[in-house]
Design an enzyme around this catalytic site. Structure first.
Site, PDB file in Angstrom:
ATOM      1  N   ASP A   1      -5.687  -3.795  -2.411  1.00 19.72           N
ATOM      2  CA  ASP A   1      -4.631  -3.544  -1.409  1.00 19.72           C
ATOM      3  C   ASP A   1      -4.098  -5.057  -0.814  1.00 19.72           C
ATOM      4  OD1 ASP A   1      -3.391  -2.711   1.159  1.00 19.72           O
ATOM      5  OD2 ASP A   1      -4.106  -0.827   0.642  1.00 19.72           O
TER       6      ASP A   1
ATOM      7  N   SER B   1       0.724  -1.180   0.089  1.00 23.63           N
ATOM      8  CA  SER B   1      -0.030   0.069   0.000  1.00 23.63           C
ATOM      9  C   SER B   1       0.840   1.209  -0.008  1.00 23.63           C
ATOM     10  CB  SER B   1      -1.054  -0.073   1.423  1.00 23.63           C
ATOM     11  OG  SER B   1      -1.980   0.874   0.816  1.00 23.63           O
TER      12      SER B   1
END
Length: 305
Positions: A185, A38
């Site tokens: 993610d 991320s």
């Protein structure tokens, strides 16, 4: 001094990483390999491409984070646009502006695809939810019939930063796939991949982990009393369980724990004081860690065989 670095995901709280990285650079550390999930993937990609901590600080300070919240046609419908986007596009915002922003930054260092970096320099974690597997990029690209030489780093980072329901999933159609593959993610499967560079034997240099939280403590138990609380508990478990196995005493010994206060992952409207707090918090955490770090002691205790 040589070292590897692993950066945890954490949305806008990743601003704190710039302060910590500056302290390590000032102490003489040079990053050999970097990895992240991320926002950690953003930081890792910039470092791998040659950006210094001072340049990172400048980028972070001048950035308008709300510009990263891309809006599609549905978002522009008054009152109900967000709900419609979530329902039909599976996310509130489009993550394309972040990909474009990062692509431009990388281009300034003449970096576009993974082939523009030394092999093994950069590792990015994402989650393939269509096939239920962790993506370790660029290594796993071969499984999808794609050469890392042709794959943009900014696209890999976009995959890793597509926070479920907040950003729309990255819709990918690899050459070997008939149907679209949805990628989100990397934090779903490993938000803190401190294990990524570990091999058998005594390491030549240390791997440091940068974690956007206080030192690990026992979390409050999930209270389950209906379908919504069950879903919340399942989601929280997915985010935490895998990485908690790796943040044992060994993991803690090489982790810089950076407090981020009450700032949340998706708090994109940060003010100057909050940005300054995060940077300072990263700096202080790194100072405390380096004051007690001893590589010889670490090897003797955890990696002597």
């Amino acid at each position: 001094m040589k070292a590897d670095a692993v950066f945890e995901g954490g949305g806008v709280r990743g601003i704190a990483l710039a302060g910590a990285i500056q302290l390590f650079e000032d102490a003489g550390y040079a990053w050999q390999r970097v990895a992240g999930t991320s926002v950690g993937a953003i930081v890792a990609s910039l470092i791998a491409s040659g950006y210094t901590a001072a340049e990172l600080k400048s980028i972070i300070t001048s950035m308008n984070y709300r510009k990263l919240l891309g809006k599609g046609v549905l978002n522009r419908i008054p009152l109900v646009g967000g709900g419609l986007s979530l329902l039909f596009k599976l996310g509130l915002y489009v993550n394309e502006p972040l990909e474009q922003w990062l692509s431009e930054l990388l281009q300034r260092k003449n970096v576009h695809t993974f082939s523009d970096l030394p092999r093994g320099k950069l590792t990015i974690i994402a989650s393939d939810i269509s096939n239920g597997k962790m993506l370790v990029l660029p290594d796993d690209l071969h499984d999808y019939g794609i050469s890392p030489d042709q794959f943009p780093i900014a696209t890999a980072v976009r995959m890793s930063t597509s926070i479920p329901f907040f950003f729309q999933p990255y819709r990918w159609r690899p050459p070997i796939s008939i149907r679209p593959t949805y990628v989100v993610d990397g934090g779903i499967l490993s938000n803190y991949p401190i294990w990524i560079f570990d091999t058998a034997g005594v390491p030549r240099w240390p791997t440091f982990g940068f974690k956007l939280s206080e030192r690990t403590t026992i979390a409050n138990p999930n209270r389950i009393h209906g379908p919504f609380s069950l879903s919340r508990a399942l989601f929280k478990t997915m985010l935490q369980a895998h990485d908690q196995r790796h943040v044992d005493e060994h993991g803690k010994s090489r982790t810089i724990f950076i407090p981020t206060g009450k700032i949340t992952t998706t708090q994109f409207s940060l003010g100057p004081d909050e940005i300054a707090f995060l940077r300072y918090s990263g700096t202080r955490a790194a100072e405390k860690f380096l004051a007690n770090w001893d590589f010889a002691e670490y090897k003797s205790k955890f990696r002597s065989t």
